[in-house]
Design a protein around this motif. Sequence first.
Motif, mmCIF file in Angstrom:
data_model
loop_
_atom_site.group_PDB
_atom_site.id
_atom_site.type_symbol
_atom_site.label_atom_id
_atom_site.label_comp_id
_atom_site.label_asym_id
_atom_site.label_seq_id
_atom_site.Cartn_x
_atom_site.Cartn_y
_atom_site.Cartn_z
ATOM 1 N N GLY A 85 5.193 5.021 -19.219
ATOM 2 C CA GLY A 85 4.145 5.081 -17.939
ATOM 3 C C GLY A 85 3.161 3.780 -18.750
ATOM 4 O O GLY A 85 2.807 2.763 -17.849
ATOM 5 N N TRP A 86 2.900 3.574 -19.882
ATOM 6 C CA TRP A 86 2.000 2.646 -20.259
ATOM 7 C C TRP A 86 2.512 1.193 -20.219
ATOM 8 O O TRP A 86 1.895 0.201 -19.973
ATOM 9 C CB TRP A 86 1.792 3.081 -21.875
ATOM 10 N N GLY A 87 3.925 1.136 -20.420
ATOM 11 C CA GLY A 87 4.554 -0.182 -20.359
ATOM 12 C C GLY A 87 4.775 -0.537 -18.886
ATOM 13 O O GLY A 87 4.785 -1.731 -18.767
ATOM 14 N N PHE A 88 5.039 0.403 -18.064
ATOM 15 C CA PHE A 88 5.651 0.002 -16.843
ATOM 16 C C PHE A 88 4.888 0.193 -15.570
ATOM 17 O O PHE A 88 5.200 0.062 -14.434
ATOM 18 C CB PHE A 88 6.950 0.390 -16.655
ATOM 19 N N THR A 89 3.477 0.706 -15.710
ATOM 20 C CA THR A 89 2.651 1.108 -14.418
ATOM 21 C C THR A 89 1.493 0.339 -14.491
ATOM 22 O O THR A 89 1.314 -0.328 -15.663
ATOM 23 C CB THR A 89 2.453 2.566 -14.389
ATOM 24 N N SER A 90 0.609 0.228 -13.627
ATOM 25 C CA SER A 90 -0.779 -0.362 -13.558
ATOM 26 C C SER A 90 -1.828 0.369 -14.181
ATOM 27 O O SER A 90 -2.804 -0.180 -14.131
ATOM 28 C CB SER A 90 -0.948 -0.988 -11.999
ATOM 29 N N ILE A 91 -1.614 1.424 -14.639
ATOM 30 C CA ILE A 91 -2.640 2.379 -15.067
ATOM 31 C C ILE A 91 -2.297 2.782 -16.680
ATOM 32 O O ILE A 91 -1.980 3.938 -16.873
ATOM 33 C CB ILE A 91 -2.778 3.563 -14.493
#
Length: 123
Positions: free
Chosen positions: A25-31
Amino acid sequence: MLDLHHIFTMQKKALFFLLALCALGWGFTSIPAVFAGIAVGACFGTYNFWILVRRMDKFDRSISEGKKTVSLGSALRFGSGIAAVAIAITLPQYFHLISTVIGLMIPYGFLFIGVLVASVRNK
């Protein structure tokens, strides 16, 4: 009923899975700050649970030996929670405060789910 060491082992496995999800989530999302906050909070929450397991062992030993009981480490766990929140407040561009607090509670959610699963299996 499960003993604390077995529950802690299950929590460590769940933590590693959660940290992997947070890394994705840290690497592939905008948040990324939200996922970083959850990861930091979950690490500190698991550390708090480890302190509780260790202190419960000491408590059990002192009771069985008839010695005076010792503290369960509430101040140390409280200080650890304050440290996690202090990190999130100090570095708001990297860690989301609310998600850090939610991450602190995740190990207790794992504990609740583990107890529910164990009680369903025992019926």
